[in-house]
Design a protein around this motif. Structure first.
Motif, PDB file in Angstrom:
ATOM      1  N   GLU A  57       0.842  -1.188   0.000  1.00 18.17           N
ATOM      2  CA  GLU A  57       0.000   0.000   0.000  1.00 18.17           C
ATOM      3  C   GLU A  57       0.884   1.248   0.000  1.00 18.17           C
ATOM      4  OE1 GLU A  57      -2.398  -0.134   3.497  1.00 18.17           O
ATOM      5  OE2 GLU A  57      -0.759   0.431   4.852  1.00 18.17           O
ATOM      6  N   PRO A  58       0.413   2.340  -0.614  1.00 16.97           N
ATOM      7  CA  PRO A  58       1.226   3.556  -0.711  1.00 16.97           C
ATOM      8  C   PRO A  58       1.489   4.189   0.656  1.00 16.97           C
ATOM      9  CG  PRO A  58      -0.548   3.574  -2.333  1.00 16.97           C
ATOM     10  CD  PRO A  58      -0.840   2.438  -1.385  1.00 16.97           C
ATOM     11  N   VAL A  59       2.699   4.757   0.793  1.00 14.69           N
ATOM     12  CA  VAL A  59       3.082   5.514   1.974  1.00 14.69           C
ATOM     13  C   VAL A  59       3.817   6.765   1.513  1.00 14.69           C
ATOM     14  CG1 VAL A  59       3.220   3.529   3.532  1.00 14.69           C
ATOM     15  CG2 VAL A  59       5.222   4.182   2.197  1.00 14.69           C
ATOM     16  N   ALA A  60       3.949   7.740   2.405  1.00 11.18           N
ATOM     17  CA  ALA A  60       4.593   9.001   2.042  1.00 11.18           C
ATOM     18  C   ALA A  60       6.103   8.880   1.940  1.00 11.18           C
ATOM     19  CB  ALA A  60       4.222  10.083   3.052  1.00 11.18           C
ATOM     20  N   ALA A  61       6.686   7.956   2.714  1.00 10.63           N
ATOM     21  CA  ALA A  61       8.138   7.816   2.745  1.00 10.63           C
ATOM     22  C   ALA A  61       8.500   6.410   3.207  1.00 10.63           C
ATOM     23  CB  ALA A  61       8.761   8.862   3.675  1.00 10.63           C
ATOM     24  N   LEU A  62       9.731   6.010   2.925  1.00 17.29           N
ATOM     25  CA  LEU A  62      10.262   4.736   3.399  1.00 17.29           C
ATOM     26  C   LEU A  62      11.548   5.007   4.171  1.00 17.29           C
ATOM     27  CD1 LEU A  62       9.907   2.354   0.297  1.00 17.29           C
ATOM     28  CD2 LEU A  62       8.504   2.364   2.371  1.00 17.29           C
ATOM     29  N   ASP A  63      11.620   4.513   5.385  1.00 13.89           N
ATOM     30  CA  ASP A  63      12.842   4.592   6.178  1.00 13.89           C
ATOM     31  C   ASP A  63      13.553   3.250   6.056  1.00 13.89           C
ATOM     32  OD1 ASP A  63      12.708   7.263   7.388  1.00 13.89           O
ATOM     33  OD2 ASP A  63      10.888   6.497   8.351  1.00 13.89           O
ATOM     34  N   LEU A  64      14.718   3.280   5.443  1.00 16.60           N
ATOM     35  CA  LEU A  64      15.444   2.054   5.120  1.00 16.60           C
ATOM     36  C   LEU A  64      16.638   1.852   6.032  1.00 16.60           C
ATOM     37  CD1 LEU A  64      15.526   2.361   1.222  1.00 16.60           C
ATOM     38  CD2 LEU A  64      13.800   1.246   2.650  1.00 16.60           C
ATOM     39  N   GLY A  65      16.778   0.627   6.528  1.00 14.25           N
ATOM     40  CA  GLY A  65      17.966   0.219   7.267  1.00 14.25           C
ATOM     41  C   GLY A  65      18.676  -0.876   6.485  1.00 14.25           C
ATOM     42  N   PHE A  66      19.700  -1.446   7.073  1.00 15.40           N
ATOM     43  CA  PHE A  66      20.419  -2.511   6.384  1.00 15.40           C
ATOM     44  C   PHE A  66      19.544  -3.741   6.174  1.00 15.40           C
ATOM     45  CE2 PHE A  66      24.250  -0.226   8.023  1.00 15.40           C
ATOM     46  CZ  PHE A  66      24.815   0.042   6.777  1.00 15.40           C
ATOM     47  N   SER A  67      18.439  -3.835   6.904  1.00 22.31           N
ATOM     48  CA  SER A  67      17.508  -4.952   6.725  1.00 22.31           C
ATOM     49  C   SER A  67      16.400  -4.623   5.733  1.00 22.31           C
ATOM     50  CB  SER A  67      16.881  -5.333   8.078  1.00 22.31           C
ATOM     51  OG  SER A  67      17.850  -5.819   8.966  1.00 22.31           O
ATOM     52  N   GLY A  68      16.477  -3.461   5.105  1.00 21.15           N
ATOM     53  CA  GLY A  68      15.423  -3.065   4.173  1.00 21.15           C
ATOM     54  C   GLY A  68      14.370  -2.242   4.892  1.00 21.15           C
ATOM     55  N   ILE A  69      13.104  -2.532   4.605  1.00  9.85           N
ATOM     56  CA  ILE A  69      11.988  -1.838   5.241  1.00  9.85           C
ATOM     57  C   ILE A  69      11.606  -2.612   6.493  1.00  9.85           C
ATOM     58  CG2 ILE A  69       9.640  -0.974   4.928  1.00  9.85           C
ATOM     59  CD1 ILE A  69      10.111  -1.279   1.880  1.00  9.85           C
ATOM     60  N   GLN A  70      11.757  -2.000   7.642  1.00  8.64           N
ATOM     61  CA  GLN A  70      11.451  -2.703   8.893  1.00  8.64           C
ATOM     62  C   GLN A  70       9.993  -3.138   8.926  1.00  8.64           C
ATOM     63  OE1 GLN A  70      12.300  -0.499  12.449  1.00  8.64           O
ATOM     64  NE2 GLN A  70      11.984  -2.257  13.790  1.00  8.64           N
ATOM     65  N   GLY A  71       9.764  -4.411   9.210  1.00  8.90           N
ATOM     66  CA  GLY A  71       8.419  -4.948   9.301  1.00  8.90           C
ATOM     67  C   GLY A  71       7.793  -5.326   7.979  1.00  8.90           C
ATOM     68  N   ASP A  72       8.480  -5.048   6.885  1.00 11.71           N
ATOM     69  CA  ASP A  72       7.934  -5.406   5.577  1.00 11.71           C
ATOM     70  C   ASP A  72       8.100  -6.903   5.340  1.00 11.71           C
ATOM     71  OD1 ASP A  72       6.986  -4.064   2.902  1.00 11.71           O
ATOM     72  OD2 ASP A  72       8.469  -5.558   2.301  1.00 11.71           O
ATOM     73  N   ARG A  73       7.235  -7.451   4.519  1.00 17.27           N
ATOM     74  CA  ARG A  73       7.255  -8.891   4.256  1.00 17.27           C
ATOM     75  C   ARG A  73       8.604  -9.355   3.712  1.00 17.27           C
ATOM     76  NH1 ARG A  73       5.925 -12.527   0.036  1.00 17.27           N
ATOM     77  NH2 ARG A  73       4.887 -14.412   0.766  1.00 17.27           N
ATOM     78  N   HIS A  74       9.265  -8.498   2.932  1.00 20.52           N
ATOM     79  CA  HIS A  74      10.530  -8.889   2.324  1.00 20.52           C
ATOM     80  C   HIS A  74      11.743  -8.299   3.041  1.00 20.52           C
ATOM     81  CE1 HIS A  74       8.700 -10.966  -1.024  1.00 20.52           C
ATOM     82  NE2 HIS A  74       7.915  -9.933  -1.223  1.00 20.52           N
TER      83      HIS A  74
END
Length: 206
Positions: free
Chosen positions: A36-53
């Protein structure tokens, strides 16, 4: 030709400019891969925190037949990148008015970089806000994505199979986070392609 001499043409490194059109992530608690669309993505070395991937590692599946299914491996598929232009071509091939990135689990929808899916591995995507993604390779279309589309277009069950053919070489890319940061919709992105060449096991006849 000496065995150590390069047998093929080399393409110099280059830079291409694009723009972030939409950002998406897996909804909290969702079991499927649609986003689903969001205004921004905060990325760490693990990718998107809590995201399925998200995650620094993942379990192998059907894309890695050289490992027993479920083997823990490095996660090079933290984010799914899609192109406005390529999605429009896929939608046209399928006879659809539109193909939202959310239906097929996209995380970043980009515009302005021609033939996004053809960007080579090792390409860096450098975002205006400072985040950097590293391209692993193209994201091969699968029937699971086709089924997701068919759930939205209920009178076209054949889309499960039609999508795989229509999206070949234009389904986008998978990438991992090289430098953490925040990406916001509308910001610029620069694709920095490495020097390229095709490996040949034998020198050319020329």
């Amino acid at each position: 030709m000496p065995a150590t001499e390069a047998p093929s043409i080399r393409h110099p490194a280059r830079r291409l400019s694009g723009r972030v059109v939409e950002l998406l992530r897996t909804p909290p608690g969702a079991r499927g891969f649609e986003t689903e669309p969001v205004a921004a993505l905060d990325l760490g070395f693990s990718g998107i925190q809590g995201d399925r991937h998200g995650g620094e590692t993942r379990r192998s599946g059907g894309r890695e037949p050289w490992y027993p299914r479920g083997t823990e491996i490095r996660n090079e598929r933290q984010l799914s990148l899609l192109s406005v232009e390529e999605l429009a071509d896929v939608a046209q091939a399928l006879g659809l008015d539109d193909l939202p990135a959310a239906w097929i689990g996209g995380n970043l929808l980009l515009s302005g970089i021609a033939r996004l899916t053809w960007l080579p591995p090792r390409t860096r995507l450098v975002f205006a806000g400072g985040a950097v993604l590293r391209i692993d390779g193209d994201n091969a279309p699968c029937r699971a994505s086709g089924r997701a589309i068919a759930r939205h277009v209920t009178d076209r069950p054949s889309l499960e199979f039609d999508f795989v053919k229509a999206a070949r070489h234009r389904r986008g890319l998978v990438a991992w986070v090289e430098k953490p940061g925040r990406i916001e919709a509308g910001e610029g992105v620069e694709a920095r392609l490495p020097e390229q060449w095709i490996y040949a096991s034998e020198p050319s006849a020329s």
